[in-house]
Design an enzyme around this catalytic site. Sequence first.
Site, PDB file in Angstrom:
ATOM      1  N   ASP A  62     -12.123   5.687  14.858  1.00 43.42           N
ATOM      2  CA  ASP A  62     -12.886   6.774  14.256  1.00 43.42           C
ATOM      3  C   ASP A  62     -14.189   7.033  15.014  1.00 43.42           C
ATOM      4  O   ASP A  62     -14.624   8.183  15.152  1.00 43.42           O
ATOM      5  CB  ASP A  62     -13.149   6.519  12.774  1.00 43.42           C
ATOM      6  CG  ASP A  62     -13.749   5.153  12.473  1.00 43.42           C
ATOM      7  OD1 ASP A  62     -13.932   4.349  13.418  1.00 43.42           O
ATOM      8  OD2 ASP A  62     -14.028   4.885  11.290  1.00 43.42           O
ATOM      9  N   ARG A  96       0.793  -1.235   0.000  1.00 41.36           N
ATOM     10  CA  ARG A  96       0.000   0.000   0.000  1.00 41.36           C
ATOM     11  C   ARG A  96       0.823   1.281   0.000  1.00 41.36           C
ATOM     12  O   ARG A  96       0.425   2.269  -0.617  1.00 41.36           O
ATOM     13  CB  ARG A  96      -0.956   0.006   1.205  1.00 41.36           C
ATOM     14  CG  ARG A  96      -2.014  -1.083   1.143  1.00 41.36           C
ATOM     15  CD  ARG A  96      -3.047  -0.915   2.241  1.00 41.36           C
ATOM     16  NE  ARG A  96      -4.108  -1.908   2.145  1.00 41.36           N
ATOM     17  CZ  ARG A  96      -5.182  -1.943   2.931  1.00 41.36           C
ATOM     18  NH1 ARG A  96      -5.320  -1.032   3.904  1.00 41.36           N
ATOM     19  NH2 ARG A  96      -6.112  -2.876   2.766  1.00 41.36           N
ATOM     20  N   ASP A 110      -4.123   4.024   4.875  1.00 39.36           N
ATOM     21  CA  ASP A 110      -3.139   3.696   3.846  1.00 39.36           C
ATOM     22  C   ASP A 110      -3.774   3.209   2.547  1.00 39.36           C
ATOM     23  O   ASP A 110      -3.065   2.851   1.605  1.00 39.36           O
ATOM     24  CB  ASP A 110      -2.120   2.671   4.358  1.00 39.36           C
ATOM     25  CG  ASP A 110      -2.767   1.383   4.841  1.00 39.36           C
ATOM     26  OD1 ASP A 110      -3.996   1.225   4.683  1.00 39.36           O
ATOM     27  OD2 ASP A 110      -2.047   0.528   5.392  1.00 39.36           O
TER      28      ASP A 110
END
Length: 376
Positions: A292, A132, A205
């Site tokens: 989050d 990534r 990512d």
Amino acid sequence: MSYQLSKMRLTLKRILQALFLAVLFSFSTLAMLRTLAATSNNSTATIERASAGKEEPPWIKNFVGLWPDRSLRSVLDDEGNTFAGPVIDDNDNHLFEVTTTTTTSSTTTKPHTTLDDIFISVKTTKNFHASRLDVIIKTWFTLAREQTWFFTDSDDEEYSEKTHNHLINTGCSASHNRMALCCKMAVEFDTFLESNKRWFCHFDDDNYVNVPQLVRMLQKYDWTDDWYLGKPSIKAPLEILDREHIPQKISFWFATGGAGFCLSRSLGLKMKPLASGGKFISIGDKIRLPDDVTMGYIVEHLLSKQLTVVEEFHSHLEPMKFLKQSQIADQITFSYSHYGAEMNVLSLDGFNNQIDPYRFLSLHCHLYPNFSFCPR
């Protein structure tokens, strides 16, 4: 004898008159030169003022030295004519500079934001460094190299070098459980506070960040006010059980980390007593939810600050193929995902799928076609 004296006096008188005229001529010449110099200076100042008052070409308000039009495909000269842009060296440290304007009113001046005011963090893990990070480092990282930091869970000399020593080992677990995610976010948040930057913008990512659009978006908001900017991935506020007042419920919005979100420094400082120094991890453990969601809980529930929705953020939870090519330059973040053989990626021409399965290389060349690796 008398005649000789008279003659000498006349000669002396003429000499004195000549000297007087010479001195007078010198002073006159000097005065004339000063007048001419003053006139020249005034003319220069007038020309400079006229030049300063000349309207700049429209693209200067967006970029200096890079593709200025909305599609970012060409460079315009002062007359607005298009000519071929330079091939960009991907190792260049400063590919562009986002310029800013200060919005003024009769009573207030809005603080402006530049790229260097932003602390950009990318959460990753050692297992995804090769798969990534390489595409990020090759593309959008080159536009914000000094402002972007990668937060991982292991030392990695190779990627530390590739990121110009912007790889931070958080010491957190490499697993993807909520505790590990909250641990990394806690380090991101504390590092932002230590940076004294005006904005904290978190990404994953699997995000591509359109850096100029990110700066433009933040320029609309005052970092000295409390701002929580992002995009939810659910259609209604999240409801959870209030573990301190069972059976009451708590309702709040949160910005999904997979799309990215930004916090102003003003809000970050208000969060500091609640979330810094590892307290973020404790709150995440208390509500038993990932990073989050924990961020939304702290901001919306504990501090009573509302999420401001920014539609231009996009996570892998959205179908990327529905983003129209004509709108791509206006978006801020993109993502990808795959479920078995099905890929959720941008529908974008460019490199073949073997070279660019996530379409980030193609996206970058769509936005910045003059990079050296872009096809011509």
